[in-house]
Motif scaffolding. Structure first.
Motif, PDB file in Angstrom:
ATOM      1  N   TYR A 183       0.864  -1.179   0.000  1.00 48.85           N
ATOM      2  CA  TYR A 183       0.000   0.000   0.000  1.00 48.85           C
ATOM      3  C   TYR A 183       0.902   1.231   0.000  1.00 48.85           C
ATOM      4  N   LYS A 184       0.322   2.370  -0.297  1.00 54.29           N
ATOM      5  CA  LYS A 184       1.095   3.608  -0.315  1.00 54.29           C
ATOM      6  C   LYS A 184       0.676   4.488   0.854  1.00 54.29           C
ATOM      7  N   SER A 185       1.670   5.022   1.547  1.00 52.47           N
ATOM      8  CA  SER A 185       1.381   5.844   2.715  1.00 52.47           C
ATOM      9  C   SER A 185       2.654   6.558   3.144  1.00 52.47           C
ATOM     10  N   ILE A 186       2.529   7.338   4.192  1.00 53.06           N
ATOM     11  CA  ILE A 186       3.698   7.873   4.892  1.00 53.06           C
ATOM     12  C   ILE A 186       3.942   6.909   6.043  1.00 53.06           C
ATOM     13  N   TYR A 187       5.008   6.155   5.958  1.00 53.98           N
ATOM     14  CA  TYR A 187       5.226   5.059   6.879  1.00 53.98           C
ATOM     15  C   TYR A 187       5.811   5.551   8.203  1.00 53.98           C
ATOM     16  N   SER A 188       5.328   4.959   9.292  1.00 52.81           N
ATOM     17  CA  SER A 188       5.807   5.280  10.630  1.00 52.81           C
ATOM     18  C   SER A 188       6.577   4.078  11.159  1.00 52.81           C
ATOM     19  N   LEU A 189       7.861   4.052  10.844  1.00 56.62           N
ATOM     20  CA  LEU A 189       8.697   2.902  11.167  1.00 56.62           C
ATOM     21  C   LEU A 189       9.954   3.317  11.917  1.00 56.62           C
ATOM     22  N   ASN A 190      10.462   2.417  12.734  1.00 56.41           N
ATOM     23  CA  ASN A 190      11.714   2.675  13.436  1.00 56.41           C
ATOM     24  C   ASN A 190      12.862   2.796  12.440  1.00 56.41           C
ATOM     25  N   ASN A 191      13.899   3.478  12.858  1.00 51.90           N
ATOM     26  CA  ASN A 191      15.028   3.739  11.951  1.00 51.90           C
ATOM     27  C   ASN A 191      15.729   2.472  11.478  1.00 51.90           C
ATOM     28  N   ASN A 192      15.648   1.416  12.268  1.00 54.01           N
ATOM     29  CA  ASN A 192      16.352   0.184  11.887  1.00 54.01           C
ATOM     30  C   ASN A 192      15.477  -0.781  11.095  1.00 54.01           C
ATOM     31  N   VAL A 193      14.350  -0.277  10.582  1.00 57.76           N
ATOM     32  CA  VAL A 193      13.513  -1.066   9.672  1.00 57.76           C
ATOM     33  C   VAL A 193      13.755  -0.560   8.249  1.00 57.76           C
ATOM     34  N   LYS A 194      14.117  -1.457   7.351  1.00 56.22           N
ATOM     35  CA  LYS A 194      14.435  -1.071   5.975  1.00 56.22           C
ATOM     36  C   LYS A 194      13.229  -1.303   5.075  1.00 56.22           C
ATOM     37  N   ILE A 195      12.756  -0.227   4.439  1.00 56.90           N
ATOM     38  CA  ILE A 195      11.617  -0.327   3.528  1.00 56.90           C
ATOM     39  C   ILE A 195      12.094  -0.759   2.139  1.00 56.90           C
ATOM     40  N   ILE A 196      11.420  -1.753   1.579  1.00 54.81           N
ATOM     41  CA  ILE A 196      11.697  -2.192   0.210  1.00 54.81           C
ATOM     42  C   ILE A 196      10.419  -2.031  -0.600  1.00 54.81           C
ATOM     43  N   SER A 197      10.433  -1.154  -1.566  1.00 58.73           N
ATOM     44  CA  SER A 197       9.273  -0.937  -2.433  1.00 58.73           C
ATOM     45  C   SER A 197       9.387  -1.857  -3.641  1.00 58.73           C
ATOM     46  N   ASP A 198       8.882  -3.049  -3.472  1.00 62.29           N
ATOM     47  CA  ASP A 198       8.995  -4.056  -4.517  1.00 62.29           C
ATOM     48  C   ASP A 198       7.842  -5.051  -4.350  1.00 62.29           C
ATOM     49  N   LYS A 199       7.649  -5.907  -5.340  1.00 63.51           N
ATOM     50  CA  LYS A 199       6.534  -6.853  -5.329  1.00 63.51           C
ATOM     51  C   LYS A 199       7.013  -8.253  -4.961  1.00 63.51           C
ATOM     52  N   PRO A 200       6.436  -8.860  -3.910  1.00 61.18           N
ATOM     53  CA  PRO A 200       6.799 -10.243  -3.575  1.00 61.18           C
ATOM     54  C   PRO A 200       6.386 -11.191  -4.700  1.00 61.18           C
ATOM     55  N   VAL A 201       7.279 -12.089  -5.056  1.00 54.24           N
ATOM     56  CA  VAL A 201       7.025 -13.018  -6.158  1.00 54.24           C
ATOM     57  C   VAL A 201       6.938 -14.466  -5.685  1.00 54.24           C
ATOM     58  N   LYS A 202       7.854 -14.843  -4.768  1.00 53.42           N
ATOM     59  CA  LYS A 202       7.906 -16.248  -4.370  1.00 53.42           C
ATOM     60  C   LYS A 202       8.669 -16.403  -3.058  1.00 53.42           C
ATOM     61  N   ILE A 203       8.218 -17.371  -2.249  1.00 52.59           N
ATOM     62  CA  ILE A 203       8.907 -17.727  -1.017  1.00 52.59           C
ATOM     63  C   ILE A 203       9.551 -19.086  -1.227  1.00 52.59           C
ATOM     64  N   THR A 204      10.840 -19.184  -0.957  1.00 47.94           N
ATOM     65  CA  THR A 204      11.552 -20.451  -1.192  1.00 47.94           C
ATOM     66  C   THR A 204      12.347 -20.847   0.050  1.00 47.94           C
ATOM     67  N   GLY A 205      12.767 -22.098   0.067  1.00 49.86           N
ATOM     68  CA  GLY A 205      13.559 -22.630   1.169  1.00 49.86           C
ATOM     69  C   GLY A 205      13.797 -24.111   0.961  1.00 49.86           C
ATOM     70  N   ASP A 206      14.225 -24.780   2.047  1.00 50.68           N
ATOM     71  CA  ASP A 206      14.405 -26.228   1.959  1.00 50.68           C
ATOM     72  C   ASP A 206      13.165 -26.909   2.547  1.00 50.68           C
ATOM     73  N   ASP A 207      13.273 -28.176   2.889  1.00 46.55           N
ATOM     74  CA  ASP A 207      12.118 -28.912   3.404  1.00 46.55           C
ATOM     75  C   ASP A 207      11.758 -28.518   4.834  1.00 46.55           C
ATOM     76  N   ILE A 208      12.646 -27.793   5.497  1.00 46.07           N
ATOM     77  CA  ILE A 208      12.458 -27.483   6.915  1.00 46.07           C
ATOM     78  C   ILE A 208      12.096 -26.025   7.166  1.00 46.07           C
ATOM     79  N   GLN A 209      12.708 -25.102   6.420  1.00 48.23           N
ATOM     80  CA  GLN A 209      12.592 -23.690   6.786  1.00 48.23           C
ATOM     81  C   GLN A 209      12.679 -22.773   5.569  1.00 48.23           C
ATOM     82  N   VAL A 210      12.010 -21.629   5.693  1.00 49.49           N
ATOM     83  CA  VAL A 210      12.134 -20.560   4.702  1.00 49.49           C
ATOM     84  C   VAL A 210      13.582 -20.090   4.632  1.00 49.49           C
ATOM     85  N   GLN A 211      14.024 -19.752   3.438  1.00 52.67           N
ATOM     86  CA  GLN A 211      15.387 -19.244   3.274  1.00 52.67           C
ATOM     87  C   GLN A 211      15.452 -17.937   2.486  1.00 52.67           C
ATOM     88  N   THR A 212      14.545 -17.797   1.506  1.00 53.98           N
ATOM     89  CA  THR A 212      14.657 -16.648   0.600  1.00 53.98           C
ATOM     90  C   THR A 212      13.283 -16.085   0.254  1.00 53.98           C
TER      91      THR A 212
END
Length: 288
Positions: free
Chosen positions: A171-200
């Motif tokens: 969504y678009k807004s004026i974000y209220s985030l702590n300084n150590n949170v990095k905003i990425i303006s991009d579209k999620p495409v896929k969640i990947t990992g191994d059989d146990i845990q998310v990795q990427t």
């Protein structure tokens, strides 16, 4: 302890709540902070008996005014999940916990778009509640993908635990985030990992290595709302009394399937309310 908790503040939910209140039951309605009823966008409702050519917004206001007149309390926080104990239900609304003897689900049909890999890694690094699962990611790297500004609070909380927090707003807004949170303006495409845990987390223009992903949606997916709820395709399976497979849990409206009409939602809300009221009467008699 409430007698009945209604999840959803649309036609089905308010119909259920009104009829429950008339049966002298203690009821609460969880509406969520951002109403999502399709009725709000209807320019004209022409097939609802007695109200020709009324707008959806006007009709919904009449429902809300009716509930307000009966002093039915509304709770604005989003319900994250519902737990069943031996005797009652615990509703987790943004980590505020409310108890009820019975639950009526009237959430409508959330128009959820799942990211490829989201369902596969649910519980393996994918979560819908940062406050619930955040402590698992102390000193780790996490991403928060949010459909509205509710995710900002969750990201800020995670930033106090995790080593790195990426925030991907849908969504678009004026974000209220702590300084150590990095905003990425991009579209999620896929969640990947191994059989146990998310990795990427793969985005349209880049990929980031992560240990966990928190998806903050406007409405919690029905399948994640209460464990063991039987579904029929993408909707809740109910009988003619609007009972689900879980004793004490009822459902009404669009979440039970077609036709997706306001008259059907109001009628099912009535039936669910009466059924829940009878259930509560039975439970109280057993206790006595």
């Amino acid at each position: 302890m409430y007698d009945i908790a209604v999840i959803g503040g649309g036609p089905a939910g308010l119909s259920a709540a009104v009829n429950v209140k008339i049966r002298n039951k203690d009821v609460i309605v969880f509406t969520g902070k951002n109403p999502t009823s399709p009725l709000l966008k209807a320019p004209s409702v022409d097939n609802y008996l007695g109200c020709p050519s009324i707008t959806g917004e006007e009709l919904l206001k009449k429902y809300k005014d009716h509930a307000l007149k009966l002093r039915i309390p509304e709770y604005p926080d989003k319900v994250i999940n519902i737990f069943k104990t031996s005797d009652y239900f615990v509703i987790n609304a943004n980590n505020n916990f409310i108890d009820a003897l019975s639950v009526i689900i009237a959430t409508g049909i959330p128009r959820n778009r799942y990211i490829p890999g989201e369902k596969k890694y649910l519980g393996k690094g994918v979560s819908y509640c940062a406050t619930c699962d955040g402590p698992l990611y102390k000193n780790k790297t996490v991403a928060v993908i949010s459909e509205d500004n509710e995710g900002e609070e969750e990201a800020n909380f995670l930033s106090e635990l995790a080593e790195m927090v990426y925030y991907i707003p849908l969504y678009k807004s004026i974000y209220s985030l702590n300084n150590n949170v990095k905003i990425i303006s991009d579209k999620p495409v896929k969640i990947t990992g191994d059989d146990i845990q998310v990795q990427t987390l793969q985005l349209k223009n880049q990929s980031i290595d992560i240990d966990g992903i928190f998806l903050i949606k406007k409405v919690t997916p029905i399948t994640e709302l209460i464990p063991g709820l039987e579904m029929d395709g993408g909707t809740i399976k109910v009988d003619r009394m609007m009972s689900t497979n879980i004793p004490g849990v009822f459902a009404a409206g669009d979440c039970t399937g077609a036709p997706y009409q306001v008259a059907k939602a109001v009628g099912e809300g009535l039936v669910a309310g009466l059924s829940a009221a009878r259930y509560v009467d039975t439970v109280k008699k057993e206790v006595v």
